[in-house]
Write an enzyme that holds these catalytic residues in place. Structure first.
Site, mmCIF file in Angstrom:
data_model
loop_
_atom_site.group_PDB
_atom_site.id
_atom_site.type_symbol
_atom_site.label_atom_id
_atom_site.label_comp_id
_atom_site.label_asym_id
_atom_site.label_seq_id
_atom_site.Cartn_x
_atom_site.Cartn_y
_atom_site.Cartn_z
ATOM 1 N N ARG A 59 14.297 3.709 -10.139
ATOM 2 C CA ARG A 59 13.459 4.862 -10.521
ATOM 3 C C ARG A 59 12.633 5.337 -9.326
ATOM 4 O O ARG A 59 12.449 6.540 -9.116
ATOM 5 C CB ARG A 59 12.564 4.496 -11.692
ATOM 6 C CG ARG A 59 13.328 4.299 -13.009
ATOM 7 C CD ARG A 59 12.400 4.004 -14.155
ATOM 8 N NE ARG A 59 11.503 5.122 -14.427
ATOM 9 C CZ ARG A 59 10.421 5.007 -15.204
ATOM 10 N NH1 ARG A 59 10.120 3.829 -15.740
ATOM 11 N NH2 ARG A 59 9.639 6.042 -15.426
ATOM 12 N N ASN A 92 3.115 10.020 -17.486
ATOM 13 C CA ASN A 92 4.150 9.850 -16.472
ATOM 14 C C ASN A 92 3.664 8.979 -15.310
ATOM 15 O O ASN A 92 2.505 9.048 -14.918
ATOM 16 C CB ASN A 92 4.612 11.223 -15.952
ATOM 17 C CG ASN A 92 5.172 12.072 -17.066
ATOM 18 O OD1 ASN A 92 5.502 11.576 -18.145
ATOM 19 N ND2 ASN A 92 5.268 13.363 -16.821
ATOM 20 N N HIS A 109 -0.609 5.582 -17.882
ATOM 21 C CA HIS A 109 0.433 4.540 -17.904
ATOM 22 C C HIS A 109 0.742 4.015 -16.509
ATOM 23 O O HIS A 109 1.779 3.370 -16.294
ATOM 24 C CB HIS A 109 1.711 5.068 -18.560
ATOM 25 C CG HIS A 109 1.566 5.313 -20.022
ATOM 26 N ND1 HIS A 109 2.494 6.021 -20.762
ATOM 27 C CD2 HIS A 109 0.590 4.970 -20.905
ATOM 28 C CE1 HIS A 109 2.093 6.090 -22.026
ATOM 29 N NE2 HIS A 109 0.952 5.463 -22.140
ATOM 30 N N CYS A 117 -0.709 -6.854 -7.397
ATOM 31 C CA CYS A 117 -0.471 -8.282 -7.180
ATOM 32 C C CYS A 117 -1.062 -9.069 -8.341
ATOM 33 O O CYS A 117 -2.247 -8.922 -8.652
ATOM 34 C CB CYS A 117 -1.102 -8.735 -5.867
ATOM 35 S SG CYS A 117 -0.924 -10.503 -5.573
ATOM 36 N N CYS A 120 -3.922 -11.587 -6.842
ATOM 37 C CA CYS A 120 -5.259 -11.135 -6.405
ATOM 38 C C CYS A 120 -5.657 -9.794 -7.027
ATOM 39 O O CYS A 120 -6.741 -9.277 -6.716
ATOM 40 C CB CYS A 120 -5.298 -11.031 -4.880
ATOM 41 S SG CYS A 120 -4.354 -9.641 -4.229
ATOM 42 N N SER A 178 7.228 13.177 -26.843
ATOM 43 C CA SER A 178 7.816 13.055 -28.188
ATOM 44 C C SER A 178 6.789 12.631 -29.237
ATOM 45 O O SER A 178 7.095 12.606 -30.425
ATOM 46 C CB SER A 178 8.951 12.019 -28.152
ATOM 47 O OG SER A 178 8.427 10.756 -27.751
ATOM 48 N N LEU A 204 10.360 20.895 -25.688
ATOM 49 C CA LEU A 204 11.717 21.418 -25.887
ATOM 50 C C LEU A 204 12.029 21.442 -27.383
ATOM 51 O O LEU A 204 12.597 22.396 -27.896
ATOM 52 C CB LEU A 204 12.716 20.518 -25.156
ATOM 53 C CG LEU A 204 14.102 21.075 -24.847
ATOM 54 C CD1 LEU A 204 13.988 22.333 -23.986
ATOM 55 C CD2 LEU A 204 14.953 20.022 -24.139
ATOM 56 N N ALA A 221 10.089 23.304 -20.193
ATOM 57 C CA ALA A 221 8.734 23.345 -19.616
ATOM 58 C C ALA A 221 8.618 24.364 -18.491
ATOM 59 O O ALA A 221 7.606 25.059 -18.377
ATOM 60 C CB ALA A 221 8.362 21.953 -19.106
HETATM 61 N N1 APR Z 1 10.930 20.759 -21.206
HETATM 62 C C1 APR Z 1 10.014 20.421 -22.173
HETATM 63 N N2 APR Z 1 10.129 19.304 -22.955
HETATM 64 C C2 APR Z 1 11.190 18.528 -22.742
HETATM 65 C C3 APR Z 1 12.188 18.823 -21.765
HETATM 66 C C4 APR Z 1 12.021 20.000 -20.976
HETATM 67 N N3 APR Z 1 12.897 20.349 -20.046
HETATM 68 N N4 APR Z 1 13.160 17.841 -21.811
HETATM 69 C C5 APR Z 1 12.767 16.986 -22.800
HETATM 70 N N5 APR Z 1 11.594 17.404 -23.359
HETATM 71 C C6 APR Z 1 10.823 16.761 -24.431
HETATM 72 C C7 APR Z 1 11.684 16.128 -25.507
HETATM 73 O O1 APR Z 1 11.942 17.051 -26.552
HETATM 74 C C8 APR Z 1 10.800 14.957 -25.983
HETATM 75 O O2 APR Z 1 9.979 15.369 -27.067
HETATM 76 O O3 APR Z 1 10.110 15.702 -23.825
HETATM 77 C C9 APR Z 1 9.922 14.652 -24.769
HETATM 78 C C10 APR Z 1 10.242 13.335 -24.058
HETATM 79 O O4 APR Z 1 9.925 12.286 -24.933
HETATM 80 P P1 APR Z 1 10.043 10.751 -24.453
HETATM 81 O O5 APR Z 1 11.319 10.555 -23.763
HETATM 82 O O6 APR Z 1 9.738 9.928 -25.665
HETATM 83 O O7 APR Z 1 8.908 10.606 -23.341
HETATM 84 P P2 APR Z 1 7.332 10.420 -23.538
HETATM 85 O O8 APR Z 1 6.846 11.068 -24.785
HETATM 86 O O9 APR Z 1 6.691 10.817 -22.269
HETATM 87 O O10 APR Z 1 7.223 8.815 -23.691
HETATM 88 C C11 APR Z 1 5.937 8.243 -23.843
HETATM 89 O O11 APR Z 1 6.851 6.042 -23.734
HETATM 90 O O12 APR Z 1 8.554 4.906 -22.797
HETATM 91 C C12 APR Z 1 7.199 5.033 -22.786
HETATM 92 O O13 APR Z 1 5.574 4.655 -21.109
HETATM 93 C C13 APR Z 1 6.670 5.470 -21.433
HETATM 94 O O14 APR Z 1 5.078 7.201 -20.892
HETATM 95 C C14 APR Z 1 6.191 6.890 -21.683
HETATM 96 C C15 APR Z 1 5.874 6.893 -23.162
#
Ligand code: APR
Length: 235
Positions: A59, A92, A109, A117, A120, A178, A204, A221
């Site tokens: 990543r 993010n 996050h 570490c 320490c 999400s 989305l 977005a």
């Molecule tokens: N533009 C806007 N929204 C988008 C796009 C885009 N191009 N592509 C995807 N999405 C939306 C999807 O519809 C979904 O609702 O982004 C969301 C991504 O959801 P997740 O994959 O669940 O990510 P997130 O909500 O950031 O996850 C939360 O979960 O896995 C852990 O720590 C990790 O910070 C993360 C947390």
């Protein structure tokens, strides 16, 4: 929309999707390819640190190749041009908000380009691969370094500052998430409980908490965020 005095913006993986960084729960998302219990928990790290380092090294390499997109740039622009209180809270671990110019920013996050570490507690910027042979730049201990990210079951960062800002905001905007992971997924309900803030979802697809938002705008977005920011700055 009346012009707000205090804005909190929450972002998730969706805002970085069009920069080539995978989301977690969408089709082909990271959690469809990896078991989060193996790569995103302290227990998984204790069980198999090599697997976890490989996951975050891949990543990290991907991230240093990626570029901020129009949605990141629009939020940095909003921060600079808005004359009220502003805070960007991101789930993010990428640095695309910073590279777009955002400064009033909290990574609840953690950050992929930092290591911590376990011997320490030092936190350092880090752009290379990390493994069990890596030595801590602060205490010279070997093999106790981990990505400075918050794993499931661990406390998110900066929560006091985040809740202080949520308690004062009159506009809460959620982008590209999400709404499945708490405490971030609960912010909209916290804000609504106060009954004064306008709440907006830009995504989305409808998130799990979509019904809690007063306003919803769906689309990529890079399209919906710049349009929304322009409208907001004209209000
Ligand atoms: N533009 C806007 N929204 C988008 C796009 C885009 N191009 N592509 C995807 N999405 C939306 C999807 O519809 C979904 O609702 O982004 C969301 C991504 O959801 P997740 O994959 O669940 O990510 P997130 O909500 O950031 O996850 C939360 O979960 O896995 C852990 O720590 C990790 O910070 C993360 C947390």
């Amino acid at each position: 929309m009346t012009r707000p005095k205090s804005i909190v913006v929450l972002t998730g993986a969706g805002i970085s999707a069009e920069s080539g960084l995978g989301t977690f729960r969408d089709k082909d998302g990271l959690w469809t390819k990896y078991d989060l219990n193996d790569v995103a928990t302290p227990e998984g790290f204790a069980r198999n640190p090599v697997l976890v380092h490989d996951f975050y090294n891949a990543r990290r390499r991907n991230l240093v190749e990626a570029m901020p997109n129009a949605a990141h740039v629009a939020l940095a622009d909003l921060e600079q041009r808005f004359d009220g209180d502003f805070l960007l809270v991101t789930q993010n671990v990428d640095d695309l908000h910073e590279r777009a110019g955002s400064r009033k920013l909290l990574h609840m996050h953690g950050e992929l380009l930092k290591i911590r570490c376990e011997a320490c507690d030092a936190v350092r910027a880090w752009r290379e691969d990390l493994d069990l042979a890596t030595t801590c730049p602060a205490c010279a201990t070997t093999g106790r370094l981990r990505p400075h990210v918050v794993w499931f079951g661990e406390m998110p960062l900066y929560m006091e500052a985040v809740y202080d800002a949520l308690a004062l905001c009159d506009l809460f905007v959620s982008i590209g998430t999400s709404g499945q992971v708490y405490p971030a997924a609960g912010f909209v309900a916290d804000v609504r409980r106060r009954g004064i803030a306008h709440t907006v979802e830009l995504n989305l697809d409808p998130s799990d908490g979509f019904s809690l938002f007063a306003e919803k705008i769906y689309g990529p977005a890079t399209e919906v965020v710049p349009t929304f920011v322009e409208r907001l700055l004209k209000s």
